[in-house]
Motif scaffolding. Structure first.
Motif, PDB file in Angstrom:
ATOM      1  N   SER A   1      -9.051   0.397  -8.692  1.00 33.11           N
ATOM      2  CA  SER A   1      -8.011   0.419  -7.319  1.00 33.11           C
ATOM      3  C   SER A   1      -7.693   1.820  -7.346  1.00 33.11           C
ATOM      4  O   SER A   1      -7.206   2.528  -8.156  1.00 33.11           O
ATOM      5  N   ARG A   2      -7.670   2.327  -6.008  1.00 34.67           N
ATOM      6  CA  ARG A   2      -6.821   3.523  -5.395  1.00 34.67           C
ATOM      7  C   ARG A   2      -6.068   2.952  -4.313  1.00 34.67           C
ATOM      8  O   ARG A   2      -6.328   2.546  -3.362  1.00 34.67           O
ATOM      9  N   VAL A   3      -4.621   2.844  -4.722  1.00 32.09           N
ATOM     10  CA  VAL A   3      -3.546   2.625  -3.975  1.00 32.09           C
ATOM     11  C   VAL A   3      -3.336   3.639  -2.620  1.00 32.09           C
ATOM     12  O   VAL A   3      -3.245   5.036  -3.091  1.00 32.09           O
ATOM     13  N   LEU A   4      -3.450   3.301  -1.508  1.00 32.96           N
ATOM     14  CA  LEU A   4      -3.237   4.226  -0.524  1.00 32.96           C
ATOM     15  C   LEU A   4      -1.817   4.356   0.130  1.00 32.96           C
ATOM     16  O   LEU A   4      -1.247   5.472   0.389  1.00 32.96           O
ATOM     17  N   GLU A   5      -1.149   3.241  -0.132  1.00 31.02           N
ATOM     18  CA  GLU A   5       0.246   3.196   0.378  1.00 31.02           C
ATOM     19  C   GLU A   5       0.852   1.778  -0.119  1.00 31.02           C
ATOM     20  O   GLU A   5       0.129   0.887  -0.346  1.00 31.02           O
ATOM     21  N   CYS A   6       2.256   1.924  -0.406  1.00 30.83           N
ATOM     22  CA  CYS A   6       3.169   1.120  -0.864  1.00 30.83           C
ATOM     23  C   CYS A   6       4.358   1.242  -0.222  1.00 30.83           C
ATOM     24  O   CYS A   6       5.114   2.323  -0.180  1.00 30.83           O
TER      25      CYS A   6
ATOM     26  N   ARG B   1      -5.030  -0.640  -0.473  1.00 28.74           N
ATOM     27  CA  ARG B   1      -5.600  -0.105  -1.607  1.00 28.74           C
ATOM     28  C   ARG B   1      -7.081  -0.428  -1.319  1.00 28.74           C
ATOM     29  O   ARG B   1      -7.753  -1.188  -0.513  1.00 28.74           O
ATOM     30  N   VAL B   2      -7.834   0.508  -1.981  1.00 27.29           N
ATOM     31  CA  VAL B   2      -9.381   0.550  -1.890  1.00 27.29           C
ATOM     32  C   VAL B   2      -9.907   0.148  -3.417  1.00 27.29           C
ATOM     33  O   VAL B   2      -9.335   0.745  -4.151  1.00 27.29           O
TER      34      VAL B   2
ATOM     35  N   ILE C   1     -14.197  -2.732  -1.566  1.00 27.91           N
ATOM     36  CA  ILE C   1     -13.225  -3.657  -0.941  1.00 27.91           C
ATOM     37  C   ILE C   1     -12.148  -2.858  -0.646  1.00 27.91           C
ATOM     38  O   ILE C   1     -11.670  -1.822  -1.155  1.00 27.91           O
ATOM     39  N   CYS C   2     -11.627  -3.211   0.766  1.00 25.15           N
ATOM     40  CA  CYS C   2     -10.156  -2.560   1.141  1.00 25.15           C
ATOM     41  C   CYS C   2      -9.480  -3.919   1.247  1.00 25.15           C
ATOM     42  O   CYS C   2      -9.660  -4.932   1.789  1.00 25.15           O
ATOM     43  N   GLU C   3      -8.294  -3.379   0.865  1.00 25.05           N
ATOM     44  CA  GLU C   3      -7.320  -4.802   0.637  1.00 25.05           C
ATOM     45  C   GLU C   3      -6.016  -4.284   1.346  1.00 25.05           C
ATOM     46  O   GLU C   3      -5.329  -3.266   1.248  1.00 25.05           O
ATOM     47  N   ARG C   4      -5.239  -5.298   2.105  1.00 29.34           N
ATOM     48  CA  ARG C   4      -4.047  -5.205   2.353  1.00 29.34           C
ATOM     49  C   ARG C   4      -3.120  -6.435   1.712  1.00 29.34           C
ATOM     50  O   ARG C   4      -3.585  -7.564   1.931  1.00 29.34           O
TER      51      ARG C   4
ATOM     52  N   VAL D   1      -5.530  -9.884   2.265  1.00 25.55           N
ATOM     53  CA  VAL D   1      -6.751  -9.783   2.866  1.00 25.55           C
ATOM     54  C   VAL D   1      -7.725  -8.948   2.372  1.00 25.55           C
ATOM     55  O   VAL D   1      -7.409  -7.505   2.486  1.00 25.55           O
ATOM     56  N   SER D   2      -8.815  -9.291   1.821  1.00 23.75           N
ATOM     57  CA  SER D   2      -9.652  -8.439   1.379  1.00 23.75           C
ATOM     58  C   SER D   2     -11.084  -8.457   2.420  1.00 23.75           C
ATOM     59  O   SER D   2     -11.327  -9.456   2.482  1.00 23.75           O
TER      60      SER D   2
END
Length: 243
Positions: A102-107, A133-134, A143-146, A228-229
């Motif tokens: 995983s690569r976290v984009l924002e938290c 994250r991606v 996969i991109c996830e929220r 949601v993926s």
């Protein structure tokens, strides 16, 4: 302990199971801890060992406890392997399973939207922490996830840097916050890639993606995460073993 008759009758082993689950939820036995022996628990509740064993058998089937021959029964502990086989269902075209990176984009945190309140059972004005994250498999973004979780259950999570958010979130929920995910409800549908998915997954806009809408539940069957993926399944497929 005796079975009670009536319209709300439940078998005795089911009542014992509920009492044991409450003790797990109260962290009387933390993940990895040994439970008392079957004989000790049966004596404590005044039931037969067979009744107690049936309750534990159901809990084992639901992955709430782990039973080890000759060693006893232990409160289940989350692991990467459990994430892979219980909660992650994308596999390669050859059927190979692998846990994505995983690569976290924002938290960050904010007031819950109507959709988040509905998914997580929150009241108006309550806060959620959101992770985007991606995830990659075989070096390919697939996969991109929220992800949204109640801020009240995960204090300080919104202050984590991307590097501090672990790859297997359920393990982090358990070890840092004492929130144990035991099951999830998923809804699947086909969607078209929008501009964001096109950029993050390196696919043309409008490409078909698999959307997995998941609500994760804790040991008391309360929703603790909405995820949601959106998945590029050009080289992967969704596998669900049905017994």
């Amino acid at each position: 302990m005796q079975e009670a008759a009536g319209p709300n009758f439940r078998p005795l082993y089911s009542q014992i199971k509920e009492l044991l689950i409450r003790r797990l939820a109260a962290r009387e036995w933390k993940p990895g801890d040994a439970l008392p022996s079957e004989i000790a628990l049966a004596n404590e509740y005044g039931v037969s060992q067979g009744t107690l064993r049936k309750a534990l058998n159901e809990m084992e089937a639901e992955r709430l406890v782990v039973r080890r021959q000759g060693k006893g029964t232990f409160a289940a502990k989350h692991s990467a392997n459990r994430s892979l086989f219980q909660f992650f269902h994308l596999v390669g075209e050859n059927g190979e399973r692998q846990l994505p990176e995983s690569r976290v984009l924002e938290c960050s945190a904010g007031r819950a939207t109507q959709s988040e309140r509905a998914a997580l059972g929150l009241e108006a004005g309550m806060s959620v922490t959101r992770i985007s994250r991606v995830r990659q498999m075989n070096g390919r973004p697939v996969i991109c996830e929220r992800i949204s979780v109640p801020t009240s259950l995960f204090p300080e999570l919104q202050r984590c840097t991307p590097e501090e958010v672990t790859n297997t979130l359920y393990d982090m929920y358990e070890t840092r916050y004492g929130v144990i995910v035991v099951r999830a409800k998923e809804q699947l549908r086909a969607v078209a890639a929008g501009e964001e998915e096109s950029r993050l997954l390196d696919v043309p806009a409008g490409s078909p993606l698999l959307e997995i809408d998941r609500v994760a539940l804790n040991i008391e069957r309360q929703p603790v995460e909405w995820r949601v993926s959106r998945c590029d399944t050009a080289h992967f497929f969704y596998l669900n073993d049905l017994d």
